[in-house]
Design an enzyme around this catalytic site. Structure first.
Site, PDB file in Angstrom:
ATOM      1  N   HIS A 183      -3.294   5.031  19.820  1.00 51.26           N
ATOM      2  CA  HIS A 183      -2.386   6.498  20.356  1.00 51.26           C
ATOM      3  C   HIS A 183      -2.681   6.870  21.784  1.00 51.26           C
ATOM      4  CE1 HIS A 183      -2.166   6.472  15.709  1.00 51.26           C
ATOM      5  NE2 HIS A 183      -0.837   6.782  16.201  1.00 51.26           N
ATOM      6  N   LEU A 184      -1.757   7.687  22.078  1.00 55.33           N
ATOM      7  CA  LEU A 184      -1.794   7.682  23.553  1.00 55.33           C
ATOM      8  C   LEU A 184      -2.890   8.771  23.934  1.00 55.33           C
ATOM      9  CD1 LEU A 184      -0.498   7.444  26.498  1.00 55.33           C
ATOM     10  CD2 LEU A 184       0.928   9.601  25.854  1.00 55.33           C
ATOM     11  N   TYR A 186       6.931  -0.323   8.626  1.00 55.67           N
ATOM     12  CA  TYR A 186       6.251   1.170   8.247  1.00 55.67           C
ATOM     13  C   TYR A 186       7.438   2.044   7.914  1.00 55.67           C
ATOM     14  CZ  TYR A 186       4.401   5.484   9.432  1.00 55.67           C
ATOM     15  OH  TYR A 186       3.903   6.771   9.329  1.00 55.67           O
ATOM     16  N   ASN A 236       0.742  -1.175   0.073  1.00 57.55           N
ATOM     17  CA  ASN A 236      -0.022   0.164  -0.013  1.00 57.55           C
ATOM     18  C   ASN A 236       0.765   1.166   0.166  1.00 57.55           C
ATOM     19  OD1 ASN A 236      -2.301  -1.576  -0.088  1.00 57.55           O
ATOM     20  ND2 ASN A 236      -2.538  -1.284   2.307  1.00 57.55           N
TER      21      ASN A 236
HETATM   22  N1  UDP Z   1       1.668   4.963  25.054  1.00 54.06           N
HETATM   23  C1  UDP Z   1       1.176   4.464  26.309  1.00 54.06           C
HETATM   24  N2  UDP Z   1       0.119   3.944  26.243  1.00 54.06           N
HETATM   25  C2  UDP Z   1      -1.076   3.999  25.331  1.00 54.06           C
HETATM   26  C3  UDP Z   1      -0.620   4.220  23.922  1.00 54.06           C
HETATM   27  C4  UDP Z   1       0.740   4.803  24.024  1.00 54.06           C
HETATM   28  O1  UDP Z   1       1.985   4.432  27.198  1.00 54.06           O
HETATM   29  O2  UDP Z   1      -2.181   3.426  25.615  1.00 54.06           O
HETATM   30  C5  UDP Z   1       2.860   5.619  24.797  1.00 54.06           C
HETATM   31  C6  UDP Z   1       4.023   5.119  23.907  1.00 54.06           C
HETATM   32  O3  UDP Z   1       4.715   3.951  24.365  1.00 54.06           O
HETATM   33  C7  UDP Z   1       4.687   6.084  23.395  1.00 54.06           C
HETATM   34  C8  UDP Z   1       3.794   7.280  23.692  1.00 54.06           C
HETATM   35  O4  UDP Z   1       2.970   6.773  24.556  1.00 54.06           O
HETATM   36  O5  UDP Z   1       5.896   6.220  24.151  1.00 54.06           O
HETATM   37  C9  UDP Z   1       3.337   7.678  22.388  1.00 54.06           C
HETATM   38  O6  UDP Z   1       2.699   6.928  21.701  1.00 54.06           O
HETATM   39  P1  UDP Z   1       1.677   6.798  20.286  1.00 54.06           P
HETATM   40  O7  UDP Z   1       1.145   5.353  20.194  1.00 54.06           O
HETATM   41  O8  UDP Z   1       0.720   7.887  20.987  1.00 54.06           O
HETATM   42  O9  UDP Z   1       2.640   7.445  19.293  1.00 54.06           O
HETATM   43  P2  UDP Z   1       4.228   6.852  18.608  1.00 54.06           P
HETATM   44  O10 UDP Z   1       5.285   7.743  19.426  1.00 54.06           O
HETATM   45  O11 UDP Z   1       4.282   5.323  18.771  1.00 54.06           O
HETATM   46  O12 UDP Z   1       4.031   7.368  17.282  1.00 54.06           O
END
Ligand code: UDP
Length: 324
Positions: free
Chosen positions: A188-189, A142, A93
């Protein structure tokens, strides 16, 4: 350049860029297969072509009708974890189908191609903040797929004269008044924390508390979606082809994000400490001097509180997201 074709314009980042383009008087055509995006996230002022980039005939139809002078390319799969179990989906993709788009752009004389890339093309960087001179060594399919597309862009420019700008960012967050973040599978966090505040989830998990950071949790550079949109629009008038990293230069830990969400929502948010998530670098902060100097980019939302406030306002108004 006034006519823009936006792939992935029904997705989170694409939908808000479409809205901002329209607010500034551009004519916009959205091309999206709605696999990740939502029909309701497409600004009604835009034309919409539903199709997959793998299908050259639908793509050709969209180009013939919309006659775009520039393309913004957001349509992609973007989950690091999934890419580690299903690399085929990412290369197919993000790379193979993307080539159809490039061919169509060349064929129809598009003047500028703006590509949504990622700091994940760098892998684990040797120094911070991440500037454009660092070597790119992705650690997952990715990031590799986005790097491959960056390389293809270089060749299309050299051989076909297709002018491009690639923007590499991490951690887009926040919302506009109308459009926000609604992924069918939410990893996402910030949206996950806000789901707890809305009472839709019991708790949020903190992935790792033993990192070498001041509070033990990962640090990220959260960038407001409207600042990202501004960068994409500036890229349209970039005089030359180039690659830019994009961030606010500030870092916020997972615990700090949770604390900010508590303050903004005024609600208690239960957090449970869990082991590290595979593939998470401890600290990622992007340098953005190059784009500030070259394109005059000036982020308006420099702090995490303003980002969370805009996300919370959207989630309160749309507790079930786009509802599909
Ligand atoms: N994270 C977390 N709990 C969640 C989702 C994400 O602790 O439910 C942490 C994740 O390990 C990273 C940060 O939050 O350190 C941001 O994660 P996200 O998935 O939002 O974005 P990424 O940095 O992976 O692109």
């Amino acid at each position: 350049m006034k006519k823009i074709l936006v792939t992935g314009g029904a997705g989170y980042i694409g939908s808000i860029c479409v809205e901002e383009l329209l607010n500034r008087g551009y004519q916009v055509a959205v091309f999206d297969n709605l696999s990740e995006g939502h029909g309701k996230a497409i600004d009604p002022r835009a034309d919409f072509y539903q199709g997959d980039l793998a299908d050259r005939s639908v793509l050709r139809h969209a180009f013939e009708q919309a006659k775009p002078e520039a393309v913004m390319h957001f349509a992609a799969n973007a989950l690091v974890g999934e890419s580690m179990t299903n690399p085929s989906k990412y290369f197919r993709n993000n790379v193979a189908s993307g080539i159809n788009l490039l061919d169509m752009a060349v064929e129809s004389g598009v003047k500028k191609f703006v590509f949504s890339s990622t700091c994940a093309t760098f892998g684990i960087p040797d120094r911070m903040p991440l500037d454009e001179s660092l070597p790119q060594r992705p650690i997952n399919p990715y990031g590799e797929s986005k790097l491959m597309f960056e390389s293809i862009l270089r060749w299309y420019e050299k051989i076909h004269g297709l002018s491009f700008v690639a923007l590499r960012y991490f951690n887009a967050a926040g919302a506009s008044e109308k459009f926000g973040e609604d992924h069918r599978i939410e990893t996402h966090l910030i949206p996950n924390i806000l789901k707890v505040a809305l009472g839709q989830k019991d708790h949020v998990e903190i992935y790792g508390t033993d990192y070498e950071t001041p509070d033990g949790t990962c640090i990220r550079d959260y960038i407001h979606i409207l600042d990202l949109a501004q960068a994409h629009i500036l890229a349209l008038s970039s005089p030359q082809s180039d690659f830019y990293n994009l961030g606010t230069g500030g870092g916020t830990s997972v615990r700090e994000v949770i604390e900010t969400c508590k303050q903004v929502t005024g609600r208690d948010i239960k957090a449970i400490e869990k082991p590290r998530r595979a593939g998470d670098p401890p600290r990622l902060i992007a340098a953005s001097e190059k784009i500030r100097t070259a394109l005059g980019w000036q982020p308006q939302y420099q702090n995490i509180r303003a980002i969370v406030e805009s996300a919370w306002a959207w989630h309160v108004k749309n507790p079930n997201g786009y509802g599909d």
